[in-house]
Design a protein around this motif. Structure first.
Motif, PDB file in Angstrom:
ATOM      1  N   SER A 267       0.820  -1.211   0.000  1.00  0.00           N
ATOM      2  CA  SER A 267       0.000   0.000   0.000  1.00  0.00           C
ATOM      3  C   SER A 267       0.854   1.260   0.000  1.00  0.00           C
ATOM      4  N   ILE A 268       2.052   1.191   0.602  1.00  0.00           N
ATOM      5  CA  ILE A 268       2.932   2.360   0.636  1.00  0.00           C
ATOM      6  C   ILE A 268       3.516   2.625  -0.753  1.00  0.00           C
ATOM      7  N   VAL A 269       3.694   1.579  -1.549  1.00  0.00           N
ATOM      8  CA  VAL A 269       4.150   1.785  -2.926  1.00  0.00           C
ATOM      9  C   VAL A 269       3.154   2.669  -3.664  1.00  0.00           C
ATOM     10  N   ASN A 270       1.884   2.467  -3.379  1.00  0.00           N
ATOM     11  CA  ASN A 270       0.850   3.261  -4.043  1.00  0.00           C
ATOM     12  C   ASN A 270       0.750   4.681  -3.489  1.00  0.00           C
ATOM     13  N   SER A 271       0.997   4.855  -2.193  1.00  0.00           N
ATOM     14  CA  SER A 271       0.683   6.142  -1.555  1.00  0.00           C
ATOM     15  C   SER A 271       1.889   6.933  -1.063  1.00  0.00           C
ATOM     16  N   GLY A 272       3.028   6.280  -0.867  1.00  0.00           N
ATOM     17  CA  GLY A 272       4.166   6.956  -0.250  1.00  0.00           C
ATOM     18  C   GLY A 272       5.278   7.264  -1.237  1.00  0.00           C
ATOM     19  N   SER A 273       6.353   7.851  -0.713  1.00  0.00           N
ATOM     20  CA  SER A 273       7.519   8.185  -1.518  1.00  0.00           C
ATOM     21  C   SER A 273       8.528   7.037  -1.489  1.00  0.00           C
ATOM     22  N   LEU A 274       9.175   6.809  -2.619  1.00  0.00           N
ATOM     23  CA  LEU A 274      10.186   5.759  -2.733  1.00  0.00           C
ATOM     24  C   LEU A 274      11.598   6.333  -2.812  1.00  0.00           C
ATOM     25  N   ASN A 275      11.738   7.630  -2.694  1.00  0.00           N
ATOM     26  CA  ASN A 275      13.001   8.290  -3.021  1.00  0.00           C
ATOM     27  C   ASN A 275      14.152   7.913  -2.098  1.00  0.00           C
ATOM     28  N   ARG A 276      13.858   7.449  -0.879  1.00  0.00           N
ATOM     29  CA  ARG A 276      14.947   7.149   0.047  1.00  0.00           C
ATOM     30  C   ARG A 276      15.616   5.812  -0.261  1.00  0.00           C
ATOM     31  N   TYR A 277      15.021   4.997  -1.121  1.00  0.00           N
ATOM     32  CA  TYR A 277      15.524   3.646  -1.357  1.00  0.00           C
ATOM     33  C   TYR A 277      16.392   3.592  -2.612  1.00  0.00           C
ATOM     34  N   THR A 278      17.440   2.796  -2.535  1.00  0.00           N
ATOM     35  CA  THR A 278      18.260   2.524  -3.718  1.00  0.00           C
ATOM     36  C   THR A 278      17.851   1.208  -4.377  1.00  0.00           C
ATOM     37  N   HIS A 279      17.280   0.285  -3.582  1.00  0.00           N
ATOM     38  CA  HIS A 279      16.892  -1.034  -4.066  1.00  0.00           C
ATOM     39  C   HIS A 279      15.497  -1.380  -3.547  1.00  0.00           C
ATOM     40  N   ILE A 280      14.698  -1.983  -4.383  1.00  0.00           N
ATOM     41  CA  ILE A 280      13.406  -2.526  -3.962  1.00  0.00           C
ATOM     42  C   ILE A 280      13.367  -3.990  -4.388  1.00  0.00           C
TER      43      ILE A 280
ATOM     44  N   ASP B 145      -2.080   1.471 -10.953  1.00  0.00           N
ATOM     45  CA  ASP B 145      -1.393   2.082 -12.099  1.00  0.00           C
ATOM     46  C   ASP B 145      -0.524   3.241 -11.636  1.00  0.00           C
ATOM     47  N   GLY B 146      -1.009   3.973 -10.628  1.00  0.00           N
ATOM     48  CA  GLY B 146      -0.203   5.061 -10.084  1.00  0.00           C
ATOM     49  C   GLY B 146       1.061   4.541  -9.415  1.00  0.00           C
ATOM     50  N   GLY B 147       0.943   3.428  -8.732  1.00  0.00           N
ATOM     51  CA  GLY B 147       2.112   2.809  -8.107  1.00  0.00           C
ATOM     52  C   GLY B 147       3.115   2.337  -9.138  1.00  0.00           C
ATOM     53  N   LYS B 148       2.617   1.753 -10.239  1.00  0.00           N
ATOM     54  CA  LYS B 148       3.515   1.310 -11.315  1.00  0.00           C
ATOM     55  C   LYS B 148       4.275   2.489 -11.903  1.00  0.00           C
ATOM     56  N   GLU B 149       3.571   3.598 -12.130  1.00  0.00           N
ATOM     57  CA  GLU B 149       4.220   4.770 -12.708  1.00  0.00           C
ATOM     58  C   GLU B 149       5.270   5.332 -11.748  1.00  0.00           C
ATOM     59  N   LYS B 150       4.968   5.288 -10.455  1.00  0.00           N
ATOM     60  CA  LYS B 150       5.924   5.769  -9.456  1.00  0.00           C
ATOM     61  C   LYS B 150       7.187   4.900  -9.462  1.00  0.00           C
ATOM     62  N   LEU B 151       7.002   3.589  -9.574  1.00  0.00           N
ATOM     63  CA  LEU B 151       8.141   2.679  -9.645  1.00  0.00           C
ATOM     64  C   LEU B 151       8.978   2.933 -10.894  1.00  0.00           C
ATOM     65  N   ARG B 152       8.307   3.167 -12.024  1.00  0.00           N
ATOM     66  CA  ARG B 152       9.051   3.424 -13.268  1.00  0.00           C
ATOM     67  C   ARG B 152       9.888   4.695 -13.139  1.00  0.00           C
ATOM     68  N   THR B 153       9.277   5.741 -12.598  1.00  0.00           N
ATOM     69  CA  THR B 153      10.006   7.004 -12.429  1.00  0.00           C
ATOM     70  C   THR B 153      11.196   6.830 -11.496  1.00  0.00           C
ATOM     71  N   TRP B 154      10.958   6.145 -10.397  1.00  0.00           N
ATOM     72  CA  TRP B 154      12.040   5.889  -9.430  1.00  0.00           C
ATOM     73  C   TRP B 154      13.169   5.099 -10.074  1.00  0.00           C
ATOM     74  N   GLU B 155      12.828   4.070 -10.859  1.00  0.00           N
ATOM     75  CA  GLU B 155      13.863   3.243 -11.463  1.00  0.00           C
ATOM     76  C   GLU B 155      14.617   3.999 -12.548  1.00  0.00           C
ATOM     77  N   GLN B 156      13.917   4.784 -13.336  1.00  0.00           N
ATOM     78  CA  GLN B 156      14.579   5.550 -14.394  1.00  0.00           C
ATOM     79  C   GLN B 156      15.619   6.505 -13.831  1.00  0.00           C
ATOM     80  N   GLN B 157      15.436   6.904 -12.574  1.00  0.00           N
ATOM     81  CA  GLN B 157      16.381   7.809 -11.931  1.00  0.00           C
ATOM     82  C   GLN B 157      17.551   7.068 -11.284  1.00  0.00           C
ATOM     83  N   GLY B 158      17.586   5.744 -11.452  1.00  0.00           N
ATOM     84  CA  GLY B 158      18.739   4.970 -10.971  1.00  0.00           C
ATOM     85  C   GLY B 158      18.420   3.888  -9.968  1.00  0.00           C
TER      86      GLY B 158
END
Length: 853
Positions: free
Chosen positions: A648-661, A673-686
């Motif tokens: 649920s946090i993947v959908n609602s929270g920030s992932l920026n503090r993590y280097t690995h999931i 779908d919002g969670g998927k887009e957040k994951l894609r953005t996070w991964e594209q940034q490294g």
């Protein structure tokens, strides 16, 4: 008319009271009639504050009652054998006559002569049998632990010649809760959700536990798969006591689905471990008659010889089969709460408790009546090993490894079961290499644990049955990744090693210019994090290089420059010493960075490592067992902090503090779908995603990786007709429950740093078969056309296994998605593949794009 209405109302209230009172059950419902009870022994309700079965006993109340029984009865002594991860005590009660207690050590010593091949047979006429009973190893199967309360009370309080005879001829070892943490978790769940008017609706929240459920221990392990390998504190404590006594019978009290009835051994006749003597099954079948009679008397339905088996020695009801004992599994249909509707009517918690209590007493009676037969069987079992070993073409096993820690862990597993280990007297050839005696173990087969040794080392490809309740293979030297050899003769033996010691890393070379950690050590990932946590600047070698003395250092070695660190040279020296002592990693000192043969230490081929911030996805459709194995590896073994991140946090929270999931095996449909887009953005940034097994399918559909799986073979039209009753068997035969395959690996790929052989044993327990990538550098681990080493896989699945990939990597912007088709952390004992995950954590973000799919 008024009188009739009053009578009708009274009748209705009476009926309602009877229905309600069925859950308010006093001792007369459970205990045998016409037995006088000692009033000085406190009944459970006096201490619990409720009748047995009215509420689910919590572990703290259970422990308190056991201590009170120890104080109140001269038939009971209590020993704390260990502690769980959550600090709960592990208890073992010895229950027998006061006369036996007065000479208990003499009884134990004499009993152990039965399992000593070199000892003469003791007089069996007056020797007590030893009966080990344990409850609720799955914490959400609580009727066993609650029945155990009753049993302890009954054995302490019952009076008369019958119970006195039982306790005079039997020593009962009683473990009230094999899994304290799980039992506490489950009891808290159901008690907190019990209504005053108990709901029997299967949809009620009481009957539907939240993730991860109470089945498992603190790290979400199934403790009933850990008896042989004993990687967890509950199992280590239990095996110590088991080997200290070597009982004749062990009963293991479980629960099964709500719509079942009651099961007792023997299990499926075609699924018995080949190292278990036939006589074991004959005695198990004979003992079943006592259970049947007891259950017939109370009118309970039951079944036997179906569903469950005696194949994997890591289960509580099968491990004793390797020890000259009877392992007996009992499975009671579960109310999963206080009462629940079932196909057999409303199943109430007291009823489930009574069935287990009845089977506990029937087992005690069987052990008493079969005492001399059981003692004789154990003597014959252990004293027959010399003849078996003489006929065996294999006389000993020898094993070693360049990684001394994995060698140690295999030796440690074996030593827990009192297997005799030796150092060879001289260098020994293993797998074509001459091995140092100080780094090698020899295990002669002519010893008491002959049967268990075969159970640990055997490879098996032919089976009587194609269905398995658990895994079909677990060969321990393959699991630990050591090199080993089956010897046709026992070599000259050096010193016996009773307690293997953790290996200390070596320090070679001289100088204070730099230190290098060799890449082979199992605990190198722990050493790396130890340094990163202290802000020590370290680098990984991506090319081989040489020490001034000419010795070669391989890729994956860790470079620690001495200059320009946050620690001064003396402080850094303390860290190096800690790494050698605590992590067992070999260290090489350099006095120069110059290397004309390979890469000099200032080369750009050394890549800087950064401290990972890891999130491990949990809850929802994530497999708790798989997530727990990863959590345990990172947290307990390697000392890496990890955030347990709810979906649920993947959908609602920030992932920026993590280097690995990390995505363990499971279903991730809960991510929006919002969670998927957040994951894609996070991964594209490294960011780096690491996925396992079924998670790869979701990552592919979510656009977070490309992992194409082979499709099932199309079923032939006009196939030969088969009987209807074979449907389930045919479906079950297509399951790959757990087999061992050998993979071909690219040792130059960063995911394989630290490995020394291009052939790596992998454990597979799924039907995922990944297509090989088209890129020249994109298949670091793949399977050939004949990769099965041991275990069962169906022919269609084996065809798909051929020429498949086990690891894939996709590039997503600056990030990477690394996918594993196999569980590389399996049950904490598959040491040989743990480095794959750790390499993905430390080195995966730096994988070249050309290595992607």
């Amino acid at each position: 008319m008024t009188t009739r209405i009053s009578a009708l109302v009274c009748g209705v209230f009476s009926m309602l009271f009877q229905i309600h009172s069925q859950a308010q059950t006093d001792l007369s419902y459970y205990l045998p009639g016409n037995v006088k009870l000692n009033p000085k022994i406190p009944a459970p309700a006096a201490l619990l504050g409720h009748d047995v079965g009215e509420w689910h006993v919590s572990h703290d109340k259970l422990v308190n009652y056991m201590y009170e029984m120890d104080r109140a009865s001269d038939r009971i002594s209590l020993l704390e054998t260990g502690r769980t991860y959550e600090g709960r005590p592990l208890l073992l009660l010895t229950i027998t006559s006061p006369a036996n207690h007065s000479r208990i050590e003499a009884i134990r010593t004499k009993h152990l002569q039965l399992s000593d091949p070199g000892a003469a047979q003791p007089d069996l006429k007056d020797l007590p049998a030893v009966y080990y009973m344990g409850c609720s190893i799955h914490g959400n199967e609580p009727s066993g632990a609650n029945a155990g309360l009753l049993l302890v009370y009954y054995l302490a309080a019952a009076q008369g010649p019958e119970i006195e005879s039982y306790l005079d001829k039997v020593v009962v070892l009683f473990d009230p809760s094999f899994n304290p943490d799980g039992l506490q978790r489950f009891s808290s769940w159901v008690n907190a959700r019990k209504s005053q008017h108990v709901s029997t609706d299967p949809n009620d929240v009481e009957h539907n536990e939240g993730w991860p459920s109470g089945r498992t221990n603190h790290y979400w392990f199934d403790l009933n798969r850990d008896w042989m390998v004993a990687q967890l504190p509950e199992s280590k404590a239990r095996i110590r006591q088991y080997q200290r006594w070597k009982p004749n019978v062990l009963t293991d009290h479980h629960e099964q689905g709500t719509n079942a009835t009651f099961f007792f051994m023997p299990g499926e006749p075609t699924r018995v471990n080949p190292n278990t003597p036939r006589r074991n099954q004959e005695l198990t079948r004979k003992m079943a008659a006592w259970h049947a009679r007891a259950l017939d008397e109370i009118g309970s339905l039951y079944f036997t010889q179906e569903g469950y088996d005696d194949f994997y020695y890591g289960k509580g009801s099968t491990y004793p089969d390797s020890q000259g004992a009877m392992g007996i599994l009992f499975e009671q249909a579960s109310s999963r709460g206080h009462a629940q509707e079932s196909t057999n009517g409303i199943l109430r918690f007291p009823f489930t408790i009574r069935n287990h209590f009845t089977s506990m007493l029937s087992s005690l009676k069987a052990v008493y009546d079969m005492r001399e037969e059981l003692l004789q069987y154990q003597y014959d079992f252990f004293h027959g090993v010399a003849a078996l070993a003489a006929k065996d073409p294999v006389k000993a096993y020898a094993f070693t490894s360049k990684d001394a820690a994995r060698t140690y862990h295999l030796a440690e597993i074996m030593a827990r079961h009192e297997i005799q280990l030796y150092r060879p007297a001289a260098p020994l050839s293993i797998a074509g290499k001459l091995c140092n005696p100080e780094e090698t173990y020899v295990v002669p087969l002519a010893q008491a644990q002959y049967h268990l040794l075969h159970g640990m080392f055997d490879k098996q490809l032919r089976f009587e049955d194609s269905l398995f309740y658990d895994i079909s293979s677990w060969t321990l030297p393959l699991a630990t990744g050591v090199e080993y050899e089956e010897l046709k003769a026992v070599p000259a033996l050096g010193a016996r090693v009773s307690e293997p010691g953790f290996p200390m890393g070596t320090l070679t070379g001289k100088g204070d210019y730099a230190f290098v950690l060799e890449p082979y050590g199992y605990y190198l990932p722990r050493a790396i994090y130890r340094l990163l946590q202290a802000n020590v600047r370290i680098k990984v070698a991506t090319e081989s290089f040489y020490h001034p003395d000419g010795s070669k250092l391989e890729q994956g070695s860790i470079l620690i420059p001495v200059d320009n660190q946050t620690l001064n040279p003396q402080q850094l020296g303390v860290f190096i010493q800690t790494i050698r002592e605590k992590d067992g990693v070999n260290v090489v000192a350099f006095d120069t960075g110059l290397d004309f043969q390979g890469a000099s230490l200032g080369s750009s081929s050394f890549l800087t490592l950064r401290k990972p911030e890891i999130a491990l996805l949990v809850e929802g459709g994530v497999s708790a067992n798989d997530a727990g194995e990863i959590w345990h590896l990172l947290d307990e073994r390697f000392g890496l902090p990890v955030t347990l991140l709810p979906l649920s946090i993947v959908n609602s929270g920030s992932l920026n503090r993590y280097t690995h999931i990390i995505f363990p095996a499971g279903n991730y449909g809960q991510i929006t779908d919002g969670g998927k887009e957040k994951l894609r953005t996070w991964e594209q940034q490294g960011g780096v995603i690491i996925g396992f097994e079924q998670a790869l399918n979701w990552l592919t559909t979510a656009g977070l990786g490309k992992f194409e799986m082979k499709k099932e073979e199309e079923k032939k039209e006009n196939s030969a007709p088969r009987p209807y009753h074979e449907i389930e068997t045919a479906k079950g035969a297509q399951e790959t429950s757990g087999a061992i395959f050998v993979a071909d690996v690219d040792l130059t790929n960063p995911l394989l740093y630290g490995y020394t052989s291009s052939r790596l044993p992998m454990f597979k327990s799924n039907n995922l078969f990944m297509e090989k990538a088209k890129g020249s550098y994109a298949n670091p681990l793949s399977y050939g056309s004949a990769s099965l080493i041991s275990g069962y896989i169906s022919k269609p699945n084996n065809n798909r296994m051929k020429n498949s990939a086990g690891i894939g990597m996709s590039v997503v912007g600056k990030g990477r998605t690394i996918g594993f088709t196999e569980n590389v952390c399996f049950r904490a004992f598959w040491f040989g593949t743990n480095r794959l995950l750790m390499n993905a954590v430390y080195f995966g973000g730096q994988l070249a794009p050309e290595a992607g799919r």
